[in-house]
Design a protein around this motif. Structure first.
Motif, mmCIF file in Angstrom:
data_model
loop_
_atom_site.group_PDB
_atom_site.id
_atom_site.type_symbol
_atom_site.label_atom_id
_atom_site.label_comp_id
_atom_site.label_asym_id
_atom_site.label_seq_id
_atom_site.Cartn_x
_atom_site.Cartn_y
_atom_site.Cartn_z
ATOM 1 N N ARG A 1 -1.681 21.214 22.426
ATOM 2 C CA ARG A 1 -0.367 21.728 22.784
ATOM 3 C C ARG A 1 0.719 20.823 22.222
ATOM 4 N NH1 ARG A 1 2.037 19.300 27.270
ATOM 5 N NH2 ARG A 1 0.743 17.846 28.471
ATOM 6 N N ALA A 2 1.919 21.373 22.089
ATOM 7 C CA ALA A 2 3.038 20.613 21.535
ATOM 8 C C ALA A 2 3.236 19.341 22.346
ATOM 9 C CB ALA A 2 4.303 21.452 21.561
ATOM 10 N N PRO A 3 3.391 18.221 21.688
ATOM 11 C CA PRO A 3 3.462 16.945 22.423
ATOM 12 C C PRO A 3 4.747 16.799 23.223
ATOM 13 C CG PRO A 3 3.850 16.594 20.090
ATOM 14 C CD PRO A 3 3.423 18.012 20.233
ATOM 15 N N GLU A 4 4.607 16.145 24.364
ATOM 16 C CA GLU A 4 5.751 15.802 25.216
ATOM 17 C C GLU A 4 6.034 14.318 25.001
ATOM 18 O OE1 GLU A 4 6.599 15.213 29.991
ATOM 19 O OE2 GLU A 4 5.108 16.709 29.346
ATOM 20 N N LEU A 5 7.162 14.028 24.365
ATOM 21 C CA LEU A 5 7.461 12.660 23.949
ATOM 22 C C LEU A 5 8.646 12.094 24.714
ATOM 23 C CD1 LEU A 5 7.270 13.162 20.070
ATOM 24 C CD2 LEU A 5 5.434 12.437 21.593
ATOM 25 N N VAL B 1 0.850 -1.193 0.000
ATOM 26 C CA VAL B 1 0.000 0.000 0.000
ATOM 27 C C VAL B 1 0.886 1.244 0.000
ATOM 28 C CG1 VAL B 1 -1.809 1.261 1.203
ATOM 29 C CG2 VAL B 1 -1.757 -1.243 1.320
ATOM 30 N N PRO B 2 0.663 2.182 -0.914
ATOM 31 C CA PRO B 2 1.423 3.436 -0.878
ATOM 32 C C PRO B 2 1.215 4.162 0.444
ATOM 33 C CG PRO B 2 0.323 3.184 -2.992
ATOM 34 C CD PRO B 2 -0.214 2.101 -2.100
ATOM 35 N N SER B 3 2.286 4.637 1.036
ATOM 36 C CA SER B 3 2.240 5.218 2.383
ATOM 37 C C SER B 3 1.790 6.670 2.359
ATOM 38 C CB SER B 3 3.615 5.130 3.042
ATOM 39 O OG SER B 3 4.049 3.787 3.115
ATOM 40 N N THR B 4 0.906 7.009 3.281
ATOM 41 C CA THR B 4 0.473 8.393 3.404
ATOM 42 C C THR B 4 1.572 9.273 3.992
ATOM 43 O OG1 THR B 4 -1.236 9.855 4.281
ATOM 44 C CG2 THR B 4 -0.532 8.056 5.705
ATOM 45 N N SER B 5 2.515 8.647 4.727
ATOM 46 C CA SER B 5 3.612 9.404 5.333
ATOM 47 C C SER B 5 4.788 8.487 5.600
ATOM 48 C CB SER B 5 3.150 10.050 6.649
ATOM 49 O OG SER B 5 4.224 10.689 7.305
ATOM 50 N N GLY B 6 5.980 9.073 5.541
ATOM 51 C CA GLY B 6 7.199 8.377 5.943
ATOM 52 C C GLY B 6 7.866 9.099 7.096
ATOM 53 N N ALA B 7 7.072 9.854 7.838
ATOM 54 C CA ALA B 7 7.605 10.690 8.910
ATOM 55 C C ALA B 7 7.933 9.879 10.152
ATOM 56 C CB ALA B 7 6.605 11.786 9.268
ATOM 57 N N SER B 8 8.813 10.413 10.961
ATOM 58 C CA SER B 8 9.109 9.816 12.260
ATOM 59 C C SER B 8 7.926 10.025 13.193
ATOM 60 C CB SER B 8 10.357 10.455 12.866
ATOM 61 O OG SER B 8 10.097 11.808 13.210
ATOM 62 N N VAL B 9 7.918 9.288 14.282
ATOM 63 C CA VAL B 9 6.864 9.447 15.286
ATOM 64 C C VAL B 9 6.862 10.873 15.830
ATOM 65 C CG1 VAL B 9 6.165 8.759 17.613
ATOM 66 C CG2 VAL B 9 6.764 7.015 15.923
ATOM 67 N N ARG B 10 8.040 11.433 16.062
ATOM 68 C CA ARG B 10 8.115 12.788 16.602
ATOM 69 C C ARG B 10 7.476 13.802 15.643
ATOM 70 N NH1 ARG B 10 11.355 14.244 20.589
ATOM 71 N NH2 ARG B 10 12.869 12.570 20.163
ATOM 72 N N GLU B 11 7.832 13.682 14.367
ATOM 73 C CA GLU B 11 7.281 14.617 13.380
ATOM 74 C C GLU B 11 5.780 14.428 13.215
ATOM 75 O OE1 GLU B 11 7.566 15.594 8.578
ATOM 76 O OE2 GLU B 11 9.078 14.306 9.519
ATOM 77 N N LEU B 12 5.337 13.179 13.154
ATOM 78 C CA LEU B 12 3.918 12.900 12.961
ATOM 79 C C LEU B 12 3.106 13.384 14.159
ATOM 80 C CD1 LEU B 12 2.293 11.549 10.677
ATOM 81 C CD2 LEU B 12 2.319 9.458 12.041
ATOM 82 N N ALA B 13 3.633 13.174 15.359
ATOM 83 C CA ALA B 13 2.932 13.634 16.559
ATOM 84 C C ALA B 13 2.797 15.152 16.566
ATOM 85 C CB ALA B 13 3.677 13.164 17.803
ATOM 86 N N ALA B 14 3.859 15.849 16.168
ATOM 87 C CA ALA B 14 3.814 17.314 16.130
ATOM 88 C C ALA B 14 2.787 17.799 15.116
ATOM 89 C CB ALA B 14 5.199 17.867 15.800
ATOM 90 N N ARG B 15 2.729 17.139 13.960
ATOM 91 C CA ARG B 15 1.762 17.527 12.937
ATOM 92 C C ARG B 15 0.328 17.253 13.386
ATOM 93 N NH1 ARG B 15 2.970 16.023 6.816
ATOM 94 N NH2 ARG B 15 1.100 17.340 6.706
ATOM 95 N N LEU B 16 0.121 16.137 14.081
ATOM 96 C CA LEU B 16 -1.220 15.822 14.582
ATOM 97 C C LEU B 16 -1.654 16.849 15.620
ATOM 98 C CD1 LEU B 16 -3.668 13.951 14.688
ATOM 99 C CD2 LEU B 16 -2.432 12.556 16.370
#
Length: 307
Positions: A239-243, A217-232
């Motif tokens: 507020r900005a996520p604390e990871l 399946v073509p991927s909707t994103s190849g971002a890291s968890v940190r980047e994806l969490a920030a975008r979400l």
């Protein structure tokens, strides 16, 4: 207009049924509880997917069967093989085309992009189960008993999707809570939108050259968890996520009282390094392109706000 059977009404199975119905097809959606989306062209059927005789009745005369069913994560060894064999028996008996929804577990750890031509080299119990299911279906295909193809997804995103991100990151980010994740927060990772998985399943079922092989399946994103969490978080106005990174011992401690989380440690190789799925062949041959990440994250944020 054709009649299709979809087994399993999780996020991807339901999306597959809706897409088929919206395109004018008739759909028979089979689940243990008879659940699924309400639609004038979707027939909800309550049945045990391990009952091959009942499945033969339900699949006879249909254009294709989509296997989107999945037992509870902690019961794969006992429940997945009989379910897969019952479905394979049914499609062999009825001569119905068979489209399996799979994942990347069967490949085992991979350094570099994950491509469909890689051999099955599982290192986990769940990986061995996935590989066995595919090999048994492919053997039936090679013997001329059925036409089969498998669509393989990475970890899911989307409303109602279930994955380490949605369970351990997404909900916490949308609630403004700290996140503890058992993997590399900065490693590139392929994410599958459930709607894209459904579109790939349907495209594979309708393509004459799709049989006897797997598709990614073509991927909707190849971002890291940190980047994806920030975008979400930005999408939802949270507020900005604390990871933070969860240790293996902390994960194992949770698993002592949570049977699903107890299954995660053997799969950590998927999350402690880059995990990139190559779906270029799918895009070129099946003409499936991924949904924009922003659209998927907006869907997730909107669904969460309606809880």
């Amino acid at each position: 207009m054709s009649l299709y059977v979809v087994v399993g009404a999780g996020a991807t199975g339901s999306a597959t049924a809706r897409l088929l119905a919206d395109s004018g097809e008739q759909v028979r959606l089979v689940t243990r509880r008879g659940s699924g989306p309400a639609h004038e062209r979707i027939e909800l059927v309550r049945a045990d997917a391990t009952d091959s005789s009942r499945l033969i009745e339900l699949t006879a005369g249909t254009a294709a069967v989509f296997n989107c069913a999945m037992p509870p994560y902690d019961r794969w060894p006992s429940e997945f093989p009989p379910l897969a064999r019952a479905l394979l028996t049914a499609v062999e008996r009825t001569g119905t085309d068979y489209v399996m929804l799979g994942n990347t577990y069967g490949y085992g750890p991979v350094d570099g992009p994950v491509t469909e031509d890689l051999p099955m080299r599982p290192t986990s119990i769940k990986g061995h189960i996935r590989a066995q299911m595919w090999h048994e279906a492919l053997d039936a295909h090679d013997a001329g008993r059925v036409r089969v193809t498998e669509v393989r997804a990475s970890d899911y995103l989307g409303a109602g999707a279930v994955s380490p991100f949605t369970l351990m990151v997404g909900a916490q980010v949308l609630n403004g809570s700290p996140v503890s994740y058992p993997g590399d927060l900065d490693a590139p990772h392929s994410w599958t939108y459930t709607g894209d998985a459904a579109r790939t399943l349907i495209a594979a079922a309708r393509h004459e050259k799709s049989w006897g092989r797997a598709w990614h399946v073509p991927s909707t994103s190849g971002a890291s968890v940190r980047e994806l969490a920030a975008r979400l978080a930005a999408t939802a106005g949270s507020r900005a996520p604390e990871l933070g990174r969860m240790t293996v011992s902390e994960l194992e401690e949770i698993g002592r009282t949570n049977p699903v989380m107890a299954e995660v440690p053997e799969m950590l190789y998927l999350y402690d390094r880059p995990n990139v799925l190559d779906a270029s062949i799918t895009t070129a041959a099946l003409n499936v392109t991924p949904t924009e990440t922003a659209t998927v994250l907006d869907e997730m944020a909107t669904a969460h706000s309606q809880l």
